[in-house]
Write a protein that holds these residues in place. Structure first.
Motif, PDB file in Angstrom:
ATOM      1  N   GLN A 146      30.596  -8.783  26.846  1.00 27.17           N
ATOM      2  CA  GLN A 146      30.481  -9.003  28.283  1.00 27.17           C
ATOM      3  C   GLN A 146      29.648 -10.238  28.624  1.00 27.17           C
ATOM      4  O   GLN A 146      29.854 -10.853  29.678  1.00 27.17           O
ATOM      5  N   GLU A 147      28.704 -10.606  27.755  1.00 26.98           N
ATOM      6  CA  GLU A 147      27.686 -11.573  28.130  1.00 26.98           C
ATOM      7  C   GLU A 147      27.872 -12.984  27.588  1.00 26.98           C
ATOM      8  O   GLU A 147      27.482 -13.943  28.253  1.00 26.98           O
ATOM      9  N   THR A 181      25.200  -9.835  33.601  1.00 24.39           N
ATOM     10  CA  THR A 181      26.398  -9.368  34.296  1.00 24.39           C
ATOM     11  C   THR A 181      26.237  -7.895  34.689  1.00 24.39           C
ATOM     12  O   THR A 181      25.484  -7.162  34.045  1.00 24.39           O
ATOM     13  N   SER A 183      28.338  -5.405  34.303  1.00 24.73           N
ATOM     14  CA  SER A 183      28.785  -4.529  33.213  1.00 24.73           C
ATOM     15  C   SER A 183      27.787  -4.540  32.064  1.00 24.73           C
ATOM     16  O   SER A 183      27.519  -3.501  31.450  1.00 24.73           O
TER      17      SER A 183
END
Length: 226
Positions: A146-147, A181, A183
């Motif tokens: 995600q990052e 983020t 998420s």
């Protein structure tokens, strides 16, 4: 994995199915984790490996879904199964949490033996250690996915993600790397909760063991003379 222990009211076929499938499904969860890791870590130009990993992820998830449907039918509870076995539902939606089923796997294996090979305290520490290892690896993969491409991210490499997961699970929280983020922060909250639960289990078990040791030592001492 049910949030309620099996008892005499649980259908026999359900208990037998659960006992027979726990170990194979745990092995399948390791293959799911392997496939997910390949999808996240292998560069995009190695497309055949990524396609193979995707096939592995989808296949193992379909196994989890089929097992979930069978459990609903064998339980005889219908839609009430979603409430009484809510952890099963969570694990189906978030397969990376399947390492939490380790205790169910141990229970299924132990039912085939007359007595546990490990003491209660050794079992708690072993379960917590293995769960922390698998949960930390899963969390590192998920947060890296995600990052690492997000604007302003501090978690740029998988090494950063592993370091962050270790700091989060141990509740240290150095703050040198952190998800940016939504998420990624959601994953962080879940990992924090898991870390606190595992740390509490180990600390409580260790404290109880120390109390028992000191109690036995006190009982062995000769009575003091007046």
């Amino acid at each position: 994995m049910s949030d309620q222990p099996a008892d005499s009211s649980t259908p026999l076929r359900f208990r037998r199915w659960e006992q027979r499938t726990e170990v194979p499904l745990f092995v399948a969860s390791l293959f799911f984790l392997l496939g997910y890791a390949v999808r996240v870590l292998v560069p995009e130009h190695t497309q055949p490996w990524r396609d193979l990993a995707l096939t592995l992820v989808v296949t193992t998830w379909l196994l989890f879904a089929a097992d979930y449907v069978v459990r609903i039918r064998l339980s005889g509870q219908g839609l009430r199964f979603l409430r009484t076995h809510w952890l099963d539902t969570v694990v189906l939606v978030l397969p990376l949490l399947r390492p939490l089923r380790l205790i169910q796997v141990y229970t299924a294996i132990q039912r085939q033996r007359e007595r546990p090979r490990l003491s209660l305290y050794a079992r708690v520490i072993s379960y917590a250690g293995m769960t922390a290892l698998l949960l930390g690896f899963s969390g590192a993969l998920a947060v890296y996915n995600q990052e690492h491409m997000a604007p302003g991210a501090t978690i740029r490499t998988f090494g950063d993600a592993v370091w962050w997961a270790c700091a989060t699970l141990t509740t240290v929280g150095y703050g040198d790397v952190a998800p940016v983020t939504p998420s990624g922060r959601t994953i962080a909250v879940g990992l924090m909760i898991g870390g606190l639960a595992l740390l509490g289990a180990v600390t409580g078990s260790f404290s109880s063991w120390l109390v028992q040791v000191f109690t036995r030592e006190d009982e062995k001492r000769p009575p003091e003379r007046g």
